[in-house]
Write a protein that holds these residues in place. Structure first.
Motif, PDB file in Angstrom:
ATOM      1  N   THR A   1       0.811  -1.219   0.000  1.00 20.91           N
ATOM      2  CA  THR A   1       0.000   0.000   0.000  1.00 20.91           C
ATOM      3  C   THR A   1       0.844   1.267   0.000  1.00 20.91           C
ATOM      4  O   THR A   1       0.306   2.348  -0.180  1.00 20.91           O
ATOM      5  N   ASP A   2       2.147   1.157   0.161  1.00 22.10           N
ATOM      6  CA  ASP A   2       3.001   2.344   0.196  1.00 22.10           C
ATOM      7  C   ASP A   2       3.210   2.972  -1.178  1.00 22.10           C
ATOM      8  O   ASP A   2       3.554   4.140  -1.279  1.00 22.10           O
TER       9      ASP A   2
ATOM     10  N   ARG B   1      -1.488   4.836   6.613  1.00 19.30           N
ATOM     11  CA  ARG B   1      -2.508   3.789   6.494  1.00 19.30           C
ATOM     12  C   ARG B   1      -3.851   4.376   6.087  1.00 19.30           C
ATOM     13  O   ARG B   1      -4.549   3.840   5.217  1.00 19.30           O
TER      14      ARG B   1
ATOM     15  N   GLN C   1       2.732   6.978  10.479  1.00 16.60           N
ATOM     16  CA  GLN C   1       2.307   5.644  10.030  1.00 16.60           C
ATOM     17  C   GLN C   1       0.781   5.575   9.927  1.00 16.60           C
ATOM     18  O   GLN C   1       0.242   5.033   8.952  1.00 16.60           O
ATOM     19  N   LYS C   2       0.085   6.136  10.915  1.00 20.90           N
ATOM     20  CA  LYS C   2      -1.385   6.147  10.890  1.00 20.90           C
ATOM     21  C   LYS C   2      -1.899   6.961   9.708  1.00 20.90           C
ATOM     22  O   LYS C   2      -2.853   6.564   9.041  1.00 20.90           O
TER      23      LYS C   2
ATOM     24  N   SER D   1      -3.685   5.475   2.406  1.00 24.09           N
ATOM     25  CA  SER D   1      -3.743   4.302   1.528  1.00 24.09           C
ATOM     26  C   SER D   1      -5.160   3.781   1.397  1.00 24.09           C
ATOM     27  O   SER D   1      -5.640   3.527   0.284  1.00 24.09           O
ATOM     28  N   LYS D   2      -5.821   3.623   2.527  1.00 21.87           N
ATOM     29  CA  LYS D   2      -7.195   3.102   2.522  1.00 21.87           C
ATOM     30  C   LYS D   2      -8.113   4.036   1.750  1.00 21.87           C
ATOM     31  O   LYS D   2      -8.915   3.596   0.927  1.00 21.87           O
TER      32      LYS D   2
END
Length: 152
Positions: A4-5, A84, A80-81, A87-88
């Protein structure tokens, strides 16, 4: 790099999508209630993140840049959150059926310097840094002043 990165925005976000994503990403930041400096830092950080997104940067690049800023509102865990959540959100947009699709403009693709090297700074790519104005050197200013004085 996780799967996802490497996700990027495949089209320009609508105003509604931008507002939704901004709210979602802001909720991942470490903002102290009532702290004006944290609010300002969060706003600046999100503006920067959106400039990177609009310029076709992938999620990993956004996360790395946010971490490197070392702001209290975005420690490594928050970055990081944010990654994520970003990405979502972008995956959900791509998986949505229908909706208006505005392709990213050519201006939003990564830029190359005259040497062919890709510009890696999102602020420069977005135009926030490195404006097209040419700065005069002190010698040019002196020469211009002397020529103006000589013409009188």
């Amino acid at each position: 790099m996780s799967g996802t990165d490497d996700i990027v925005a495949t089209r320009k976000l609508t105003d509604s999508e931008t507002a939704t994503l901004r709210s979602l990403l802001k909720s991942q930041l470490n903002i102290k209630a009532g702290d004006a400096q944290d609010e300002e830092d969060a706003g600046d950080l999100l503006d920067y993140a959106f400039a990177m997104i609009a310029n076709g940067r992938n999620v990993e690049c956004v996360k790395d840049e946010l971490k490197s800023m070392e702001l209290e509102v975005c420690p490594a865990e928050s970055a990081q959150k944010v990654g994520r959540s970003l990405s979502k959100f972008l995956l959900d947009l791509d998986n949505k059926a229908g909706g208006s699709s505005q392709p990213l403009s050519d201006a939003a693709t990564p830029k190359k310097e005259s040497s062919g090297k890709v510009v890696t700074n999102a602020l420069t790519s977005s135009g926030a840094l490195g404006s097209s104005r040419q700065r005069k050197s002190n010698n040019d200013s002196v020469n211009n002043n002397n020529s103006n004085n000589n013409s009188n």
